[in-house]
Write an enzyme that holds these catalytic residues in place. Structure first.
Site, short mmCIF file in Angstrom:
data_model
loop_
_atom_site.label_atom_id
_atom_site.label_comp_id
_atom_site.label_asym_id
_atom_site.label_seq_id
_atom_site.Cartn_x
_atom_site.Cartn_y
_atom_site.Cartn_z
N ARG A 95 0.82 -1.20 0.00
CA ARG A 95 0.00 0.00 0.00
C ARG A 95 0.87 1.26 0.00
O ARG A 95 2.02 1.23 0.42
CB ARG A 95 -0.91 0.01 1.23
CG ARG A 95 -1.99 -1.06 1.20
CD ARG A 95 -2.91 -0.94 2.39
NE ARG A 95 -2.20 -1.21 3.65
CZ ARG A 95 -2.75 -1.07 4.85
NH1 ARG A 95 -4.00 -0.65 4.96
NH2 ARG A 95 -2.05 -1.35 5.94
N HIS A 154 8.59 0.25 2.87
CA HIS A 154 8.08 -0.99 3.44
C HIS A 154 9.25 -1.95 3.64
O HIS A 154 10.29 -1.83 2.98
CB HIS A 154 7.07 -1.64 2.49
CG HIS A 154 5.72 -0.98 2.50
ND1 HIS A 154 4.93 -0.90 3.62
CD2 HIS A 154 5.01 -0.38 1.50
CE1 HIS A 154 3.79 -0.28 3.33
NE2 HIS A 154 3.82 0.05 2.04
N GLY A 155 9.04 -2.93 4.52
CA GLY A 155 10.09 -3.91 4.73
C GLY A 155 9.55 -5.18 5.36
O GLY A 155 8.42 -5.22 5.86
N CYS A 196 9.35 -1.72 8.35
CA CYS A 196 9.03 -2.88 9.18
C CYS A 196 10.11 -3.94 9.05
O CYS A 196 10.81 -4.03 8.04
CB CYS A 196 7.70 -3.49 8.75
SG CYS A 196 6.26 -2.67 9.43
#
Length: 323
Positions: A95, A154-155, A196
């Site tokens: 997202r 993001h991760g 993350c």
């Protein structure tokens, strides 16, 4: 909303009786079966076919005295600061990261105040990230104090997302080892990662009042590990979510920026990062009442340091000299 969810020591005497850098007694590793022996068993047999490592002759300029307690932050320039800001992704499952532009802009201003030459790159594909990293590693950093790289994305555990694919952090930082980028040898390489590292949730614990709980000439040349002088500061611990507010930005970046703005010239970097952790741990809690499992969750940043000296972002004196 969640953010990136989806040996021993020894003092040897040289032949002249002064402190040396080699032991007269052989050192061994802690890896099972790696010690050689005359019987040719264990690791000795397996290692027999492996050629001995070549002797390297990599040489880099010494930026500070051998046993200096602090890094030399008095070069002509502070150095490069590169921000990779990811808001949108080609990967359908990821997202948009609303609020990340607040982080990127405030961090840009903070790095600028500290004297960095800042560049911001938005929604880069992996190929472009690698090109920017290779370009930075190829620069002459002789007149620079250090390098800083921030990644907002993001991760997952062990991976970060570019716009199109995921990658591991070592695919970036290995370009700046002392062997690959000798003009940064002995200088700090700082990485700040807002992403993350898994999907774990930290519900926290309530605390209530009453519950407690060498010798030698320092000017001589010396060898350092090629992976020395790195610092990796992460928004969260391995396995856990990292949280971001869609209006104010991520908890970690808000706290890092506040600490750098207020105390970068007062505290050394590791102390400052400790207070970043304090801000995130105490001042923030998720507010998602519509999803009880995600509501009132906590977060704790962490860092891994291979720094070998104290790092302070002090004011630069007039008449700086390179070296």
């Amino acid at each position: 909303m969640t953010d990136e969810c989806i040996t021993r020591n020894f003092i040897a005497l040289g032949s002249n009786g002064k402190g040396g850098n080699r032991s007269s007694i052989g050192d061994s590793t802690d890896a099972k079966g790696c010690e050689g022996n005359s019987a040719g068993v264990g690791g000795a047999t397996a290692a027999a076919s492996i050629p001995p490592p070549s002797i390297n002759n990599y040489v880099a300029r010494m930026p500070v005295e051998r046993y200096a307690s602090e890094y030399n932050m008095n070069h002509k320039q502070r150095g490069q600061a590169i921000i990779f800001n990811h808001e949108f992704f080609e990967i359908p499952t990821l997202r948009a990261r609303m609020g990340t532009n607040v982080d990127a802009e405030e961090l840009r201003k903070t790095f600028k105040r500290l004297g960095f030459d800042v560049s911001v790159h938005k929604d880069c594909k992996w190929q472009n990230i690698r090109e920017q990293i290779e370009k930075a590693a190829a620069l002459d950093h002789t007149d620079s104090d250090c390098l800083a790289i921030a990644i907002l994305s993001h991760g997952e555990h062990g991976c970060i997302y570019a716009n199109d694919v995921q990658y591991k952090l070592d695919q970036i930082w290995h370009y700046f080892t002392a062997k690959m980028c000798p003009t940064l040898a002995g200088k700090p390489k700082l990485f700040f990662i807002q992403a993350c590292q898994g999907d774990g949730l930290d519900e926290g614990v309530m605390l209530e009042k009453g519950v407690t709980e060498t010798d030698g000439d320092s000017s001589m040349g010396y060898k350092i590990p090629v992976h020395a002088d790195f610092l990796f500061s992460y928004s969260t611990i391995p396995g856990y979510y990292s949280w971001r507010n869609i209006n104010n930005g991520s908890w970690y970046m808000q706290s890092l920026i506040q600490e750098l703005n207020s105390n970068a010239k007062k505290y050394d970097l590791l102390t400052l990062l400790t207070f970043v952790s304090q801000r995130v741990a105490i001042d923030f809690e998720s507010n998602v009442p519509a999803t009880p499992m995600m509501d009132r969750q906590k977060q704790i940043p962490c860092f891994t340091s291979m720094l070998t000296r104290i790092l302070r972002f002090g004011d630069k004196p007039n008449g700086n000299k390179a070296g």
